[in-house]
Scaffold this motif. Structure first.
Motif, PDB file in Angstrom:
ATOM      1  N   SER A 188       7.543  17.637  68.468  1.00 55.50           N
ATOM      2  CA  SER A 188       8.050  16.471  69.190  1.00 55.50           C
ATOM      3  C   SER A 188       7.833  16.655  70.688  1.00 55.50           C
ATOM      4  O   SER A 188       7.459  17.738  71.151  1.00 55.50           O
ATOM      5  N   ALA A 189       8.106  15.605  71.448  1.00 53.80           N
ATOM      6  CA  ALA A 189       8.022  15.723  72.906  1.00 53.80           C
ATOM      7  C   ALA A 189       9.026  16.759  73.406  1.00 53.80           C
ATOM      8  O   ALA A 189       8.705  17.625  74.217  1.00 53.80           O
ATOM      9  N   ALA A 190      10.259  16.686  72.907  1.00 56.39           N
ATOM     10  CA  ALA A 190      11.280  17.647  73.335  1.00 56.39           C
ATOM     11  C   ALA A 190      10.897  19.066  72.940  1.00 56.39           C
ATOM     12  O   ALA A 190      11.130  20.020  73.691  1.00 56.39           O
ATOM     13  N   GLY A 191      10.298  19.223  71.769  1.00 54.73           N
ATOM     14  CA  GLY A 191       9.937  20.544  71.275  1.00 54.73           C
ATOM     15  C   GLY A 191       8.845  21.220  72.070  1.00 54.73           C
ATOM     16  O   GLY A 191       8.602  22.428  71.896  1.00 54.73           O
ATOM     17  N   ARG A 192       8.178  20.491  72.959  1.00 53.13           N
ATOM     18  CA  ARG A 192       7.116  21.059  73.790  1.00 53.13           C
ATOM     19  C   ARG A 192       7.641  21.532  75.147  1.00 53.13           C
ATOM     20  O   ARG A 192       6.882  22.105  75.927  1.00 53.13           O
ATOM     21  N   LEU A 193       8.906  21.267  75.423  1.00 49.38           N
ATOM     22  CA  LEU A 193       9.500  21.674  76.693  1.00 49.38           C
ATOM     23  C   LEU A 193      10.162  23.044  76.542  1.00 49.38           C
ATOM     24  O   LEU A 193      10.538  23.433  75.432  1.00 49.38           O
ATOM     25  N   PRO A 194      10.317  23.797  77.633  1.00 46.93           N
ATOM     26  CA  PRO A 194      10.965  25.116  77.540  1.00 46.93           C
ATOM     27  C   PRO A 194      12.381  24.977  76.993  1.00 46.93           C
ATOM     28  O   PRO A 194      13.212  24.282  77.582  1.00 46.93           O
ATOM     29  N   ARG A 195      12.650  25.636  75.876  1.00 46.26           N
ATOM     30  CA  ARG A 195      13.952  25.454  75.213  1.00 46.26           C
ATOM     31  C   ARG A 195      15.114  25.886  76.097  1.00 46.26           C
ATOM     32  O   ARG A 195      16.213  25.296  76.032  1.00 46.26           O
ATOM     33  N   SER A 196      14.890  26.895  76.940  1.00 46.29           N
ATOM     34  CA  SER A 196      15.969  27.374  77.805  1.00 46.29           C
ATOM     35  C   SER A 196      16.332  26.376  78.893  1.00 46.29           C
ATOM     36  O   SER A 196      17.400  26.477  79.502  1.00 46.29           O
ATOM     37  N   LYS A 197      15.452  25.384  79.119  1.00 49.72           N
ATOM     38  CA  LYS A 197      15.704  24.386  80.159  1.00 49.72           C
ATOM     39  C   LYS A 197      16.069  23.027  79.577  1.00 49.72           C
ATOM     40  O   LYS A 197      16.216  22.053  80.313  1.00 49.72           O
ATOM     41  N   LEU A 198      16.214  22.958  78.258  1.00 47.78           N
ATOM     42  CA  LEU A 198      16.370  21.687  77.561  1.00 47.78           C
ATOM     43  C   LEU A 198      17.733  21.569  76.897  1.00 47.78           C
ATOM     44  O   LEU A 198      18.216  22.509  76.261  1.00 47.78           O
ATOM     45  N   VAL A 199      18.340  20.387  77.037  1.00 45.98           N
ATOM     46  CA  VAL A 199      19.501  19.997  76.237  1.00 45.98           C
ATOM     47  C   VAL A 199      19.137  18.687  75.544  1.00 45.98           C
ATOM     48  O   VAL A 199      18.736  17.714  76.209  1.00 45.98           O
ATOM     49  N   SER A 200      19.242  18.662  74.228  1.00 45.97           N
ATOM     50  CA  SER A 200      18.894  17.459  73.474  1.00 45.97           C
ATOM     51  C   SER A 200      20.162  16.848  72.884  1.00 45.97           C
ATOM     52  O   SER A 200      21.034  17.549  72.378  1.00 45.97           O
ATOM     53  N   THR A 201      20.262  15.528  72.986  1.00 44.90           N
ATOM     54  CA  THR A 201      21.454  14.816  72.528  1.00 44.90           C
ATOM     55  C   THR A 201      21.049  13.589  71.720  1.00 44.90           C
ATOM     56  O   THR A 201      19.924  13.100  71.829  1.00 44.90           O
ATOM     57  N   PHE A 202      21.986  13.086  70.940  1.00 41.69           N
ATOM     58  CA  PHE A 202      21.735  11.914  70.110  1.00 41.69           C
ATOM     59  C   PHE A 202      22.906  10.958  70.241  1.00 41.69           C
ATOM     60  O   PHE A 202      24.063  11.356  70.083  1.00 41.69           O
ATOM     61  N   VAL A 203      22.617   9.683  70.542  1.00 37.52           N
ATOM     62  CA  VAL A 203      23.672   8.680  70.676  1.00 37.52           C
ATOM     63  C   VAL A 203      24.029   8.147  69.292  1.00 37.52           C
ATOM     64  O   VAL A 203      23.176   7.633  68.569  1.00 37.52           O
ATOM     65  N   GLU A 204      25.303   8.290  68.957  1.00 38.08           N
ATOM     66  CA  GLU A 204      25.787   7.882  67.637  1.00 38.08           C
ATOM     67  C   GLU A 204      26.885   6.841  67.777  1.00 38.08           C
ATOM     68  O   GLU A 204      27.761   6.941  68.649  1.00 38.08           O
ATOM     69  N   GLY A 205      26.798   5.804  66.928  1.00 37.16           N
ATOM     70  CA  GLY A 205      27.853   4.805  66.843  1.00 37.16           C
ATOM     71  C   GLY A 205      28.537   4.892  65.489  1.00 37.16           C
ATOM     72  O   GLY A 205      28.087   5.611  64.588  1.00 37.16           O
ATOM     73  N   ASP A 206      29.584   4.164  65.340  1.00 36.61           N
ATOM     74  CA  ASP A 206      30.351   4.190  64.092  1.00 36.61           C
ATOM     75  C   ASP A 206      29.831   3.095  63.158  1.00 36.61           C
ATOM     76  O   ASP A 206      30.530   2.143  62.818  1.00 36.61           O
ATOM     77  N   GLY A 207      28.539   3.243  62.786  1.00 34.93           N
ATOM     78  CA  GLY A 207      27.913   2.204  61.965  1.00 34.93           C
ATOM     79  C   GLY A 207      27.564   0.995  62.811  1.00 34.93           C
ATOM     80  O   GLY A 207      27.337   1.095  64.012  1.00 34.93           O
ATOM     81  N   GLY A 208      27.503  -0.167  62.174  1.00 32.61           N
ATOM     82  CA  GLY A 208      27.232  -1.406  62.901  1.00 32.61           C
ATOM     83  C   GLY A 208      25.843  -1.948  62.646  1.00 32.61           C
ATOM     84  O   GLY A 208      25.292  -1.824  61.548  1.00 32.61           O
TER      85      GLY A 208
END
Length: 277
Positions: A188-208
């Motif tokens: 992935s794009a994120a997986g190509r960045l230095p892991r020590s410099k990366l924080v990955s997050t995911f926006v989650e809702g309660d369905g909808g």
């Protein structure tokens, strides 16, 4: 109607995000990548709140999932005073006129641009970068590889161009996850960045509901139900695990169900299709 929605969104101050400081607490972090499922009102608004919180403590560069070809139109809007003439000109960009409206051309994303325009003029953010690039050394038969390689290249260049900045990227969860794309061997794009410099997050809702394209043509774009990821999370940032959500370090919860955000410029194929009330 669209201009009224934009004005209302711009007038709303950004809300605190409980636990948000976890995302940039490590001084080594250069990239905070926020993954979403396109087409909701709540995800862009939550990203705006994260940008607001981060920019209070850091120099911030914002990266959004649009082709670099649209950068001149984006820059022109950022330089403008945001009046009706400027918005009308911006809406001529292919960001909004493309017939395939997958949620990145939504009213909610237009509201996000307006908020970022204001922060750019106020000096709250350093730049807004369109990062959905393609590495032309990769044949189009390997499009996933070319897109993710191109995205990572723009993100790295943005960090280099603005030393000491925090790059907040916002895009589809497939690209923002540190894991391979859809279980393939394509990074992935994120997986190509230095892991020590990366924080990955995911926006989650309660369905909808979310405005998504679940097919190959404009007729397949519209409001679709969005299943909840798992247990209810109150609004805020929550640490996750590889078991619960592979490829992501944190969940950013809206705390409420998603609602679908329709296209800012509906086509004849999408007019009339609206999420249920």
């Amino acid at each position: 109607m669209i201009l009224a929605l934009i004005a209302a969104a711009a007038a709303t101050a950004c809300a605190p995000v409980p636990g948000g400081d976890q995302l940039w607490a490590d001084p080594k972090t250069r990239f905070v990548l926020v993954g979403e499922n396109h087409g909701t009102n709540e995800s862009p608004a939550m990203f705006a709140d994260l940008v607001c919180a981060a920019s209070a403590k850091h120099k911030v560069v914002v990266a959004l999932e649009y082709p670099p070809e649209e950068q001149p139109a984006i820059d022109a809007f950022l330089r403008s005073n945001g009046d009706a003439e400027a918005r009308t000109a911006f809406l001529k960009s292919r960001i909004w006129t493309n017939s395939f409206k997958d949620g990145r051309s939504s009213v909610a994303m237009l509201n996000l641009f307006e908020q970022l325009r204001q922060w750019k003029r106020a000096g709250r953010i350093q730049a807004l970068v369109a990062f959905s690039d393609y590495d032309l050394s990769i044949p189009f038969s390997q499009a996933d590889e070319g897109v993710n390689r191109g995205m990572a290249r723009v993100l790295e260049r943005s960090a280099t161009a603005y030393p000491g900045s925090l790059v907040l990227g916002y895009g589809g969860s497939v690209h923002m996850s540190a894991h391979d794309v859809m279980g393939t061997a394509i990074r992935s794009a994120a997986g190509r960045l230095p892991r020590s410099k990366l924080v990955s997050t995911f926006v989650e809702g309660d369905g909808g509901w979310a405005w998504q394209c679940r097919g190959t043509g404009p007729m397949d774009c519209g409001p679709h139900q969005s299943a909840p990821f798992g247990p209810h999370y109150p609004r805020g940032v929550w640490r996750t695990s590889e078991y619960l959500l592979p490829g992501f370090d944190f969940i950013v919860s809206t705390g409420v169900p998603f609602s679908a955000s329709p296209a800012a410029l509906p086509t004849s194929q999408t007019q009339g299709r609206r999420p249920p009330k």
